[in-house]
Design an enzyme around this catalytic site. Structure first.
Site, PDB file in Angstrom:
ATOM      1  N   CYS A  71      -2.650  53.252 -91.098  1.00 21.02           N
ATOM      2  CA  CYS A  71      -3.532  52.992 -89.957  1.00 21.02           C
ATOM      3  C   CYS A  71      -4.126  54.278 -89.408  1.00 21.02           C
ATOM      4  CB  CYS A  71      -2.772  52.281 -88.849  1.00 21.02           C
ATOM      5  SG  CYS A  71      -2.072  50.710 -89.371  1.00 21.02           S
ATOM      6  N   ARG A 105      17.810  61.137 -98.968  1.00 21.86           N
ATOM      7  CA  ARG A 105      18.529  60.010 -98.364  1.00 21.86           C
ATOM      8  C   ARG A 105      19.001  59.007 -99.413  1.00 21.86           C
ATOM      9  NH1 ARG A 105      16.082  58.442 -92.651  1.00 21.86           N
ATOM     10  NH2 ARG A 105      15.696  60.529 -91.881  1.00 21.86           N
ATOM     11  N   VAL A 137       4.445  48.630-111.288  1.00 19.63           N
ATOM     12  CA  VAL A 137       5.218  47.525-111.867  1.00 19.63           C
ATOM     13  C   VAL A 137       4.220  46.489-112.355  1.00 19.63           C
ATOM     14  CG1 VAL A 137       6.888  45.711-111.401  1.00 19.63           C
ATOM     15  CG2 VAL A 137       7.223  47.997-110.431  1.00 19.63           C
ATOM     16  N   ASP A 174       2.091  43.191 -96.122  1.00 20.73           N
ATOM     17  CA  ASP A 174       0.714  42.695 -96.210  1.00 20.73           C
ATOM     18  C   ASP A 174       0.510  41.660 -97.316  1.00 20.73           C
ATOM     19  OD1 ASP A 174       0.161  44.485 -94.197  1.00 20.73           O
ATOM     20  OD2 ASP A 174      -1.133  45.782 -95.395  1.00 20.73           O
ATOM     21  N   ASN A 198       5.999  46.433 -91.219  1.00 19.13           N
ATOM     22  CA  ASN A 198       7.237  47.159 -90.957  1.00 19.13           C
ATOM     23  C   ASN A 198       8.377  46.214 -90.606  1.00 19.13           C
ATOM     24  OD1 ASN A 198       7.112  50.399 -90.648  1.00 19.13           O
ATOM     25  ND2 ASN A 198       5.085  49.508 -90.391  1.00 19.13           N
ATOM     26  N   TYR A 220       1.199  47.325 -59.666  1.00 14.17           N
ATOM     27  CA  TYR A 220      -0.042  47.737 -59.014  1.00 14.17           C
ATOM     28  C   TYR A 220       0.106  49.059 -58.302  1.00 14.17           C
ATOM     29  CZ  TYR A 220      -3.321  48.464 -55.238  1.00 14.17           C
ATOM     30  OH  TYR A 220      -4.204  49.046 -54.372  1.00 14.17           O
ATOM     31  N   TRP A 251      -4.590  42.614 -57.506  1.00 17.88           N
ATOM     32  CA  TRP A 251      -4.381  41.518 -58.453  1.00 17.88           C
ATOM     33  C   TRP A 251      -4.846  42.050 -59.793  1.00 17.88           C
ATOM     34  CZ3 TRP A 251      -2.229  36.845 -57.011  1.00 17.88           C
ATOM     35  CH2 TRP A 251      -2.175  36.570 -55.651  1.00 17.88           C
TER      36      TRP A 251
END
Lengths: 466, 466
Positions: B56, B83, B93, B293, B315, B436, B444
């Site tokens: 993004c 990791r 693939v 996606d 995600n 507010y 409002w």
């Protein structure tokens, strides 16, 4: 015609509604009543010289060297009269006879008695005057009304130094405003943190740092013992940490409800000293209603009555009263304790209960702090965002949240407020499909990350609501 | 050891997880699985040269004369390998044998077969190539991946004019980015509005005006008929409204799921062509999962399966898959259709269903537009905020909302998203205790005003939930 709204009757005109107080709640009620009943006679007594203005805007007006007070006015008395609202400025209602349905009004021309069919008490709050305050001492101010702000404006012209006593949001907003006018500002706060009544200490710490970055001399843990004066004018503040020389003092140590009139009418006051009304904004006295800052309201999370005078609450209660006083059926939904303020480059927001507040009402609560970012690290202008969530240990129910970050990042407190209204859990929150694009947030919005961490701290399983 | 996660067994190590696709969903799954099962062998095949980056952010990187691609990378392949995630770049693939639990992988060294115990298909989407596109024509681009962005960056260097075909959010973000690089930008859109697939026409109109103010030549209602070329390089776009000369073309007319592998594995595809999974991210094929996606997801408002590929969804699904593939029990909660983008000085956000979408799924819906302000008129920087709410006529249930205003005003769409998650009504929304203070909103909040207007348009009584 005198028909009690308690009977639920629809008025067909001719009723006389008297509103005491012409700011947020009072004018909201009058306007709403006018719309509901074009034939009613609606009289608004305001003891000050201004009605229908945005009191929350006063610190922002004061930031200007030449404040433009008129921009704060939503509608002038002339405009209101054009709508058939009989606004009477500088008229103070000093007494009420709820059996006779009359009020005593003191105006420029003396005192008189006025009848009413329905009476709304919207007398608001006054700034607390501590024991050490010296009545009439020049250079000492509070800030609640337009008149207060105008007096303060006049006082700071030519002054170099101002001492603000009280580090709540009004004191903080004012500190920023007066720094913008080039004044040297000292902020004296008895507690260890500024904004410490609204926030847990973990969240309050960065607020102090920001205020200091803004050039304010912040002194916390300082007790005020008295004022120094010469020739009838303040010269400084005697504190537990010595004398602070100043030209002007602003006392912003809290407010108390102007409940005397309501009490005189026979209305019940709550433990806070503010007026207790039902969800329709009725007092227990027939024909007498109350709304706005003068009232306690129900906190939807703690289920307690609390006195948290804020603008939206006042406006909303005013509307509810205006509808009901003209035969309608509106109910005030209560609050969830939402508040927000900006000070220099920092936004601070809270909703629900702090950890301290939750524990004070006997809830088994957990608080989790998350130091996050408001936007991706690659997006210009990203900044830290601190999120603290408070949840009930056994159920995971969200009890509250506090945010400190850039101003444009903290309005998301409203998402937490919505969750509180729905009595949602942190697991519910974690599942929310929140808006993501790099200019607005991280992929996982900070609220989602904080919710996930809080959920894990509770040791609860992940949400299961597919 | 080969134990199906379908059996709900807790792995004690030794399982081999293969992830196809190393961006949002794939890397989320791999990371989460790694945390859940330190002993599993986790292999990630990525056909591109980059993994674990914020796709993004590509338009924002492209706005720079010298894009810094590295800042978009969350973790480098080296960090991921540290990791214990075996990341293999430039490995595609190409086949799967779900009975044998093997995949065919084509890498720089040729094709080979790899076994798996659990397979995650996170192959994402590709940009749609319209019928008129010319394979291999220089100067013609799409924008999905890091490689796409780098190719586009190289192409616009030295170019003067770019034509973007498609006025969705990617086309709009890119138009702004390329204007920032000094390019002359034409935006060609077949529909009458830009962003018209995401918004009702009432909301889309100001978006076009803002893009034009930003200096983009916006042409709507224009059908592309073909590309002009000379010497293997694009020279312009043939449209229903004439020839548009350009040096570079970006095709941004939509995306389609890269579902071939899932289909080959025997997974079910939905009507959108994307993969249908259950709330655990399982396909119907034992040992084969899908996330991100490439998948359809359940829309909580319409209850339909929809294909809305967005970052948070990808995600979140990746996490769910990663948990479940290692024996956990996470569920994807679905979406409520929230989206947001910034273009020049305007923020645009939506959630739930547009009026058109609500009617398309058979709901009796009403839409109310409110032209409001995001802050009080006296506060510096206040600006208009358009709020459109969509509600179910009989029940008042909120079905969706759209906001257009200053960027910092539209993230409040999340409050509407929270309301949709709770299946709240516009009356519920109107009762929210929102934050507010003048720097943040009107007394409002615009959402409260819009909710009130929508409630009145429905002819429903005020909320009664005191």
């Amino acid at each position: 015609m005198r028909v009690s709204a308690l009977a639920g009757a629809c008025y067909d005109g001719g009723m006389r509604m008297v509103v005491v107080g012409g700011v947020a709640a009072g004018m909201s009620a009058a306007s709403r009543a006018r719309r509901a009943n074009p034939d009613a006679e609606i009289v608004v007594f305001e003891r000050g010289a201004w009605v229908s203005y945005g009191a929350c805007g006063l610190p922002y007006a004061l930031a200007q060297d030449k404040p433009d007070w008129d921009v704060l006015v939503a509608r002038t008395p002339q405009q209101l009269r054009g709508r058939g609202l009989h606004v009477q400025l500088e008229h103070e209602v000093t007494g009420v006879d709820a059996r006779a349905r009359t009020v005593t009004v003191r105006g420029p021309g003396g005192s008189r008695t006025e009848p009413y069919d329905e009476l709304l008490i919207a007398t608001g709050v006054s700034a607390v005057q501590p024991a050490w305050s010296v009545p009439g001492l020049a250079g000492v101010h509070t800030l609640r009304t337009m008149a207060d702000a105008q007096a303060l404006d006049a006082s700071v012209r030519g002054a170099r130094r101002v001492a603000i006593i009280g580090g709540g949001y009004i004191g903080l907003e004012l500190a920023e405003a007066l720094r913008a006018r080039g004044l040297s500002v000292a902020l004296l706060e008895a507690q260890e943190d500024v904004a410490g009544r609204a926030l847990d200490p973990e969240v309050a710490a960065p607020v102090r740092a920001e205020v200091e970055r803004g050039g304010v001399d912040v002194r916390t843990g300082v007790t005020v013992e008295g004022l120094g004066a010469r020739a009838g004018r303040v010269t400084g503040v005697h504190t537990s940490a010595g004398f602070v020389r100043t030209d002007v003092v602003v006392v912003a140590v809290g407010v108390r409800a102007n409940a005397e009139l309501a009490r005189a009418a026979g209305a019940r006051l709550g433990r806070s000293g503010a007026v207790r009304v039902d969800v329709a904004c009725r007092t227990a006295v027939p024909g007498v209603w109350a709304a706005g800052d003068v009232c306690e309201v129900r906190h939807r999370v703690s289920r307690r009555f609390v006195h948290v005078p804020l603008g939206l609450t006042a406006n909303r209660m005013g509307r509810v009263a205006g509808v009901n006083m003209t035969g309608g059926a509106a109910r005030f939904p209560g609050i969830v304790g939402t508040g927000i303020f900006k000070v220099f480059g920092l936004g601070v927001a809270r909703t629900g209960l702090t950890l301290a507040e939750a524990r004070a009402v006997g809830l088994d609560a957990v608080a989790v702090d998350s130091a996050l970012a408001d936007r991706p690290g690659y997006y210009p202008g990203h900044a830290p965002l601190h999120v603290r969530l408070v949840a009930e240990r056994a159920s995971g129910r969200l009890l509250g949240g506090q945010l400190v970050g850039q101003p444009d990042a903290v309005k998301r407190v409203d998402v937490l407020a919505a969750t509180l209204h729905a009595r949602g859990t942190v697991h519910d929150l974690e599942a929310y499909d929140l808006a993501y694009a790099p200019p607005f947030s991280t992929v996982w919005d900070a609220l989602l990350v904080a919710a996930g961490r809080t959920a894990r701290a509770l040791g609860r399983p992940p949400p299961d609501d597919g």
